[in-house]
Design a protein around this motif. Structure first.
Motif, PDB file in Angstrom:
ATOM      1  N   LEU A   1       0.999  -1.402  -0.439  1.00 45.43           N
ATOM      2  CA  LEU A   1      -0.008   0.251   0.546  1.00 45.43           C
ATOM      3  C   LEU A   1       0.395   1.107   0.074  1.00 45.43           C
ATOM      4  N   ALA A   2       1.863   1.469   0.314  1.00 44.62           N
ATOM      5  CA  ALA A   2       2.822   2.437   0.740  1.00 44.62           C
ATOM      6  C   ALA A   2       3.740   2.491  -0.520  1.00 44.62           C
ATOM      7  N   SER A   3       3.102   1.848  -1.447  1.00 41.60           N
ATOM      8  CA  SER A   3       4.134   2.297  -2.886  1.00 41.60           C
ATOM      9  C   SER A   3       3.518   1.553  -3.966  1.00 41.60           C
ATOM     10  N   PRO A   4       1.654   0.731  -4.463  1.00 40.53           N
ATOM     11  CA  PRO A   4       2.220   0.115  -5.419  1.00 40.53           C
ATOM     12  C   PRO A   4       2.220   0.022  -6.520  1.00 40.53           C
ATOM     13  N   SER A   5       2.336  -0.770  -7.515  1.00 44.76           N
ATOM     14  CA  SER A   5       3.726  -0.707  -9.187  1.00 44.76           C
ATOM     15  C   SER A   5       2.116  -1.645  -9.463  1.00 44.76           C
ATOM     16  N   ARG A   6       0.725  -1.992  -9.164  1.00 42.10           N
ATOM     17  CA  ARG A   6      -0.245  -2.203  -9.422  1.00 42.10           C
ATOM     18  C   ARG A   6      -0.922  -2.306  -9.542  1.00 42.10           C
ATOM     19  N   VAL A   7      -2.754  -1.659  -9.709  1.00 45.05           N
ATOM     20  CA  VAL A   7      -3.857  -1.250  -9.495  1.00 45.05           C
ATOM     21  C   VAL A   7      -5.065  -2.137  -9.981  1.00 45.05           C
ATOM     22  N   HIS A   8      -5.782  -1.920  -9.850  1.00 40.76           N
ATOM     23  CA  HIS A   8      -7.343  -2.931 -10.401  1.00 40.76           C
ATOM     24  C   HIS A   8      -8.079  -1.928 -10.747  1.00 40.76           C
ATOM     25  N   LEU A   9      -8.518  -1.400 -11.588  1.00 43.10           N
ATOM     26  CA  LEU A   9      -9.718  -0.984 -12.245  1.00 43.10           C
ATOM     27  C   LEU A   9     -10.747  -1.233 -13.035  1.00 43.10           C
ATOM     28  N   ASP A  10     -12.504  -0.821 -12.300  1.00 38.56           N
ATOM     29  CA  ASP A  10     -13.214  -1.494 -13.261  1.00 38.56           C
ATOM     30  C   ASP A  10     -14.464  -0.478 -13.567  1.00 38.56           C
ATOM     31  N   PRO A  11     -15.460  -1.035 -13.903  1.00 33.67           N
ATOM     32  CA  PRO A  11     -16.232  -0.197 -15.245  1.00 33.67           C
ATOM     33  C   PRO A  11     -16.635   0.987 -14.919  1.00 33.67           C
ATOM     34  N   PHE A  12     -16.215   1.498 -13.704  1.00 37.22           N
ATOM     35  CA  PHE A  12     -17.112   2.569 -13.140  1.00 37.22           C
ATOM     36  C   PHE A  12     -15.923   3.883 -13.042  1.00 37.22           C
ATOM     37  N   GLY A  13     -14.795   3.124 -13.520  1.00 36.34           N
ATOM     38  CA  GLY A  13     -13.545   4.007 -13.056  1.00 36.34           C
ATOM     39  C   GLY A  13     -12.906   4.028 -12.065  1.00 36.34           C
ATOM     40  N   TYR A  14     -13.579   3.074 -10.885  1.00 38.90           N
ATOM     41  CA  TYR A  14     -12.931   3.158  -9.784  1.00 38.90           C
ATOM     42  C   TYR A  14     -11.183   2.483  -9.471  1.00 38.90           C
ATOM     43  N   LEU A  15     -10.353   3.031  -9.410  1.00 41.60           N
ATOM     44  CA  LEU A  15      -9.157   2.532  -9.134  1.00 41.60           C
ATOM     45  C   LEU A  15      -9.195   1.582  -7.556  1.00 41.60           C
ATOM     46  N   HIS A  16      -8.103   0.171  -7.599  1.00 46.62           N
ATOM     47  CA  HIS A  16      -8.690  -0.219  -6.630  1.00 46.62           C
ATOM     48  C   HIS A  16      -7.078  -0.819  -6.105  1.00 46.62           C
ATOM     49  N   LEU A  17      -6.838  -0.272  -4.369  1.00 43.89           N
ATOM     50  CA  LEU A  17      -5.379  -0.591  -4.926  1.00 43.89           C
ATOM     51  C   LEU A  17      -5.538  -1.995  -3.856  1.00 43.89           C
ATOM     52  N   CYS A  18      -6.679  -2.373  -2.717  1.00 40.18           N
ATOM     53  CA  CYS A  18      -7.130  -3.858  -2.953  1.00 40.18           C
ATOM     54  C   CYS A  18      -9.002  -3.866  -3.083  1.00 40.18           C
ATOM     55  N   GLN A  19      -9.462  -5.156  -3.000  1.00 44.85           N
ATOM     56  CA  GLN A  19     -10.624  -5.241  -4.118  1.00 44.85           C
ATOM     57  C   GLN A  19     -11.577  -4.193  -2.610  1.00 44.85           C
ATOM     58  N   GLY A  20     -11.979  -2.879  -4.093  1.00 45.48           N
ATOM     59  CA  GLY A  20     -13.315  -2.682  -2.314  1.00 45.48           C
ATOM     60  C   GLY A  20     -12.246  -1.091  -1.564  1.00 45.48           C
ATOM     61  N   LEU A  21     -10.710  -1.423  -1.981  1.00 40.82           N
ATOM     62  CA  LEU A  21     -10.622  -0.017  -1.023  1.00 40.82           C
ATOM     63  C   LEU A  21      -9.342   0.589  -2.525  1.00 40.82           C
ATOM     64  N   CYS A  22      -9.771   2.024  -3.114  1.00 39.23           N
ATOM     65  CA  CYS A  22      -9.944   2.624  -3.929  1.00 39.23           C
ATOM     66  C   CYS A  22      -9.215   4.058  -3.790  1.00 39.23           C
ATOM     67  N   LEU A  23      -8.290   4.325  -4.885  1.00 40.06           N
ATOM     68  CA  LEU A  23      -6.956   5.585  -4.992  1.00 40.06           C
ATOM     69  C   LEU A  23      -8.032   6.523  -5.151  1.00 40.06           C
ATOM     70  N   GLY A  24      -9.276   6.361  -6.303  1.00 41.06           N
ATOM     71  CA  GLY A  24      -9.643   7.587  -6.953  1.00 41.06           C
ATOM     72  C   GLY A  24     -10.426   7.223  -8.030  1.00 41.06           C
ATOM     73  N   ASN A  25     -10.586   7.942  -9.015  1.00 34.90           N
ATOM     74  CA  ASN A  25     -11.996   7.138 -10.001  1.00 34.90           C
ATOM     75  C   ASN A  25     -11.383   8.338 -11.138  1.00 34.90           C
ATOM     76  N   LEU A  26     -10.813   7.400 -12.189  1.00 37.64           N
ATOM     77  CA  LEU A  26     -10.181   7.713 -13.305  1.00 37.64           C
ATOM     78  C   LEU A  26     -11.406   8.863 -14.670  1.00 37.64           C
ATOM     79  N   PHE A  27     -12.339   7.948 -14.277  1.00 35.86           N
ATOM     80  CA  PHE A  27     -13.515   9.039 -15.283  1.00 35.86           C
ATOM     81  C   PHE A  27     -13.646  10.304 -14.611  1.00 35.86           C
ATOM     82  N   GLU A  28     -13.437  10.457 -13.360  1.00 33.03           N
ATOM     83  CA  GLU A  28     -13.287  11.849 -12.687  1.00 33.03           C
ATOM     84  C   GLU A  28     -12.771  13.051 -12.086  1.00 33.03           C
ATOM     85  N   ARG A  29     -11.355  12.120 -12.403  1.00 33.09           N
ATOM     86  CA  ARG A  29      -9.626  12.885 -12.390  1.00 33.09           C
ATOM     87  C   ARG A  29      -8.865  12.083 -13.464  1.00 33.09           C
ATOM     88  N   PRO A  30      -8.283  12.709 -14.000  1.00 34.66           N
ATOM     89  CA  PRO A  30      -7.225  12.231 -14.359  1.00 34.66           C
ATOM     90  C   PRO A  30      -6.190  10.632 -13.863  1.00 34.66           C
TER      91      PRO A  30
END
Length: 301
Positions: free
Chosen positions: A202-231
């Motif tokens: 979590l301190a320095s993630p090298s990969r994230v998961h992106l779902d169809p709603f734009g959420y970037l997941h550090l872990c499933q259900g724990l989000c970094l942000g939404n790339l459809f709302e912010r670049p």
């Protein structure tokens, strides 16, 4: 944060409904990428400039097969390494598996991981996985079987050096549906002992998961942000684990710190750190709706 891997959840829908599923996938789940959305993602990944690998997962990505082939080709043509995770339902024979994989090989697919364990069916699933792996080898695609042990046979040990790396085998992590469906009757430990996250960097993630709603997941259900709302490049540049409302607490004292900091009332014992973390996060969703999202990750349509 040096983000090099983007794992795209092409859809939350799946033809299976496995008890150990991180993302509560199933036939009833909703959420799927459209091509315009994927084009937007690829453009943002290009602008970020550090991505070298794109994986397509689910749900079950093969349920949207034409979109999958098109996306793999586009990603390959951009110069990214490509991979797919699948349950292999389509590999009913070696010949059929070859038919399914030939267009993907032509599109430039590098790797495919196929599930092979009791949670995806009986011995038939092993045959499907074998068919898929054999066809992939013939076509020059690197293949691997992804397996999950039964909870009573949990033998997985975590090497801290591998935090954040994709899982290709071992025991269950009790997050998602597993935290609800598979914990009954299993031995647990006092919640106070879970003072670190053993799986994700979590301190320095090298990969994230992106779902169809734009959420970037550090872990499933724990989000970094939404790339459809912010670049994406702004989200990555602005990530500070010490100020993220959930990550900061997990780094300070693991899931146990979430319980303490927010005055939650835990059960006496939990099966593993994921079990406590997921349960605590589910209770905190109303307080952090944009971070502990979306509903799909918490078993809600």
């Amino acid at each position: 944060m040096n983000l090099t891997g983007l794992h795209i959840l092409l859809t939350y829908t799946c033809n299976y409904e496995c008890d150990h599923c991180f993302v509560w996938s199933g036939p009833w789940q909703t959420g799927v990428f459209t091509w315009p959305r994927l084009e937007d993602v690829f453009q943002q990944a290009r602008e970020l400039g550090t991505i070298d690998e794109i994986y397509f997962e689910g749900g079950e990505a093969f349920l949207y097969y034409p979109l999958l082939v098109h996306a793999v080709k586009f990603a390959h043509d951009e110069g990214w390494k490509t991979g797919i995770v699948s349950n292999g339902y389509w590999a009913t024979s070696l010949e059929d598996a070859r038919i399914w994989l030939e267009p993907l090989a032509g599109a430039g697919l590098n790797e495919i991981d196929v599930s092979s364990d009791v949670y995806h069916g009986d011995e038939q699933q092993e045959r499907f996985a074998w068919n898929a792996m054999s066809a992939a080898a013939e076509l020059g695609i690197t293949g691997a079987a992804v397996f999950t042990l039964d909870p009573p046979h949990e033998t997985r040990s975590i090497d801290p050096r591998n935090q954040g790396e994709p899982v290709t085998g071992g025991g269950i992590m009790f997050r998602g549906r597993a935290a609800v469906k598979l914990v009954e009757g299993l031995p647990g430990q006092p919640w106070e002992l879970f003072d670190a996250c053993p799986y994700e960097n979590l301190a320095s993630p090298s990969r994230v998961h992106l779902d169809p709603f734009g959420y970037l997941h550090l872990c499933q259900g724990l989000c970094l942000g939404n790339l459809f709302e912010r670049p994406l490049k702004d989200i990555v540049a602005g990530y500070d684990p010490t100020t993220h409302p959930i990550v900061a607490e997990l780094l300070a004292g693991g899931p146990a710190e979430l319980v303490r900091r927010h005055g939650l009332t835990p059960d006496p014992r939990y099966v593993d750190a994921c079990h406590l973390c997921y349960t605590a996060r589910a209770q905190l969703r109303s307080k952090f709706p944009d971070i502990l999202a979306p509903n799909q990750m918490y078993g809600l349509a």
